[in-house]
Design a protein around this motif. Sequence first.
Motif, PDB file in Angstrom:
ATOM      1  N   LEU A 252      61.219  99.972  59.018  1.00 45.01           N
ATOM      2  CA  LEU A 252      61.349  98.715  58.280  1.00 45.01           C
ATOM      3  C   LEU A 252      61.929  98.966  56.891  1.00 45.01           C
ATOM      4  O   LEU A 252      62.809  98.229  56.421  1.00 45.01           O
ATOM      5  CB  LEU A 252      59.986  98.032  58.170  1.00 45.01           C
ATOM      6  CG  LEU A 252      59.971  96.744  57.334  1.00 45.01           C
ATOM      7  CD1 LEU A 252      60.834  95.668  57.985  1.00 45.01           C
ATOM      8  CD2 LEU A 252      58.547  96.237  57.138  1.00 45.01           C
ATOM      9  N   ILE A 253      61.431  99.997  56.224  1.00 46.47           N
ATOM     10  CA  ILE A 253      61.892 100.292  54.868  1.00 46.47           C
ATOM     11  C   ILE A 253      63.393 100.574  54.854  1.00 46.47           C
ATOM     12  O   ILE A 253      64.111 100.172  53.938  1.00 46.47           O
ATOM     13  CB  ILE A 253      61.093 101.484  54.298  1.00 46.47           C
ATOM     14  CG1 ILE A 253      59.627 101.082  54.093  1.00 46.47           C
ATOM     15  CG2 ILE A 253      61.689 101.966  52.991  1.00 46.47           C
ATOM     16  CD1 ILE A 253      58.721 102.231  53.737  1.00 46.47           C
ATOM     17  N   ALA A 254      63.883 101.246  55.892  1.00 46.10           N
ATOM     18  CA  ALA A 254      65.314 101.557  55.971  1.00 46.10           C
ATOM     19  C   ALA A 254      66.144 100.279  56.020  1.00 46.10           C
ATOM     20  O   ALA A 254      67.274 100.237  55.514  1.00 46.10           O
ATOM     21  CB  ALA A 254      65.597 102.431  57.184  1.00 46.10           C
ATOM     22  N   GLU A 255      65.587  99.213  56.618  1.00 44.67           N
ATOM     23  CA  GLU A 255      66.307  97.940  56.693  1.00 44.67           C
ATOM     24  C   GLU A 255      66.504  97.323  55.319  1.00 44.67           C
ATOM     25  O   GLU A 255      67.392  96.490  55.127  1.00 44.67           O
ATOM     26  CB  GLU A 255      65.560  96.965  57.595  1.00 44.67           C
ATOM     27  CG  GLU A 255      65.528  97.385  59.058  1.00 44.67           C
ATOM     28  CD  GLU A 255      64.841  96.340  59.920  1.00 44.67           C
ATOM     29  OE1 GLU A 255      64.771  95.176  59.477  1.00 44.67           O
ATOM     30  OE2 GLU A 255      64.376  96.686  61.026  1.00 44.67           O
ATOM     31  N   PHE A 256      65.679  97.719  54.366  1.00 46.42           N
ATOM     32  CA  PHE A 256      65.781  97.201  53.007  1.00 46.42           C
ATOM     33  C   PHE A 256      66.474  98.182  52.061  1.00 46.42           C
ATOM     34  O   PHE A 256      66.368  98.068  50.841  1.00 46.42           O
ATOM     35  CB  PHE A 256      64.396  96.837  52.464  1.00 46.42           C
ATOM     36  CG  PHE A 256      63.809  95.615  53.105  1.00 46.42           C
ATOM     37  CD1 PHE A 256      64.191  94.356  52.698  1.00 46.42           C
ATOM     38  CD2 PHE A 256      62.887  95.725  54.132  1.00 46.42           C
ATOM     39  CE1 PHE A 256      63.656  93.220  53.278  1.00 46.42           C
ATOM     40  CE2 PHE A 256      62.336  94.594  54.735  1.00 46.42           C
ATOM     41  CZ  PHE A 256      62.731  93.342  54.312  1.00 46.42           C
TER      42      PHE A 256
END
Length: 431
Positions: A252-256
Motif C-alpha cells: 500500500l505504501i508503495a502506491e503512495f
Amino acid sequence: MQVSVETGDGLTRRLKVELPAEEIEQEIDKRLQNYARSARLPGFRPGKVPMRMLRQRYGDSVRREVFGERVEASFPQAIAESELRPVGRPEIEPDLDQAAGHYGYVAEFEIMPELTLQSLDGGSVIRPQAEVTEADVEETLEHMRQQRKRWEPVERVAASGDRLTLDFEGQIDGEPFEGGRGEDVQLEIGAGRFIPGFEEQLIGASVGDEPVVEVTFPDDYQQAALAGKPARFKVVVKRVEEPILPALDAELIAEFGIEDGDLERFRADVRANLERELAQRTKAKVKNQVMDALLEANPLPVPAALLAEEIESLRQQMMQNLGGAGSEIKLPDELFAENARRRVALGLIIAEVIKQQELSPDPERVRATVEEMAASYDDPQAVIDHYYADRQRLAAIESIVLEDLVVEHLLEQLQVTDEPTSFSELTAQQQ
C-alpha cells in the motif's frame, strides 16, 4: 481642443470634447487634393476631376476618416487633461454639425474609484494555534486506506458502512416527481449523500427486499419545488457489499510513492504534509480576517467593467474545474457576482497598499515560496524548474508574495489573539 466633464451615476463620467474644426477641414481638403491627382471618374482624364465633384462623391467618407482619427488621437490627451482614470472601453457618440463647422464627441465611461486608505487600528484578528498529533497522523492513514478500499458482495443484511445497489421510485402525495427515480444506484450507508434519514432506513435490508423509505426533503433543498415536502420511496435492493480495507503494508505504501515500503518514512512524510497543511490553513484563516477588516474599513464602489471581467474569469475557472462539462450552458452571473465583487474590491485596495508602502517581492522570498509549494510533490526540483521556466508562472508566485507582505504590514495595525484549537477543528471550519 476644449474638454469638459460631466458626472453621471456612480463612477460614470461623460467627457465632452470639441475638436478644432479648422484643422479638420484643412486635413479633409489636403486628402481630397492628394486624391485628385489620381482620381478617375467617367468623362474626366486622371487628375482632372473637379474638386467640387470629388467633395460630392468622397467628401463624407474622408470626413468620417479624418474625424475618427482625431477622436482616437485626442481621447488620451483629453483624459490626461481631465486627470481621470478610465476603466474599460468608452462608449463614444459623435457630436457633429457640419453646417455650423462643429466637430466633437461625447465619451462615456467608468473611472477608478478614489480611495483614501483607512487604518485598521482597533481591529482584531484571531490566530489559531494547533499542532499535528499522532491521532491526526493515524486519522490520515485511515483515510488513505479508505481511498484504496474495495467492495465484496455479502449474503447478509445491510449494515452501516455497506454499499447497496438499488432501484427506487419516489412519490409525493401519491404522484411521481422529477428526479425521484433511479436504477442501479450505488448508496453507501452512512456517507450522507442521500436525503437525511434515507440511508439509515436501509440498515437491515438484504438482497431482494423491497423496503419503503419515508423521508422529508430539507427546507433548504436545492430544488425549491421539493423543499420541505414528505416523500415515499419504493426501493428494490439488488446487491449488498461490504468494504475491504487494505493493510497498511509495504504494498500500500508503495502506491503512495514510498517505493521501498518503509512505514516509518511514510509516517514521517504524512506528518510533514499535515504540518505544511496546518501552516497553510492557519495562514489562510488569518489572511481572510485581515482581508475582511480591510474591506470593512475601506468600502468602495466597484466599476461594472471590472466586475463583468471578474465574473467571466470565475465562470471560466468553474467550467475548467468541471472538465468542460455542460459548456453549452452559460452559468448565470448571479452565481459569481458576490465573490467577484469582493475580489475586485480587494484587488483595488491591495494595489493601493502596495503603492503607498512601496512593497515589492523579494527574490529570495519568492524562491522560498516556490520551494515550499514544491515540497509536497514527488519531484520538487521539477516543480521549481516549471515555475522558473516561465515568467508568467513566476509572476503568479510574486503576486502571492506581495499579498503576504500586505497581510504582514496590516497585521501590525491589528490586535492578534492566539486561540488554541486542533488540526481537525481547523480543517472542519475551513471546509
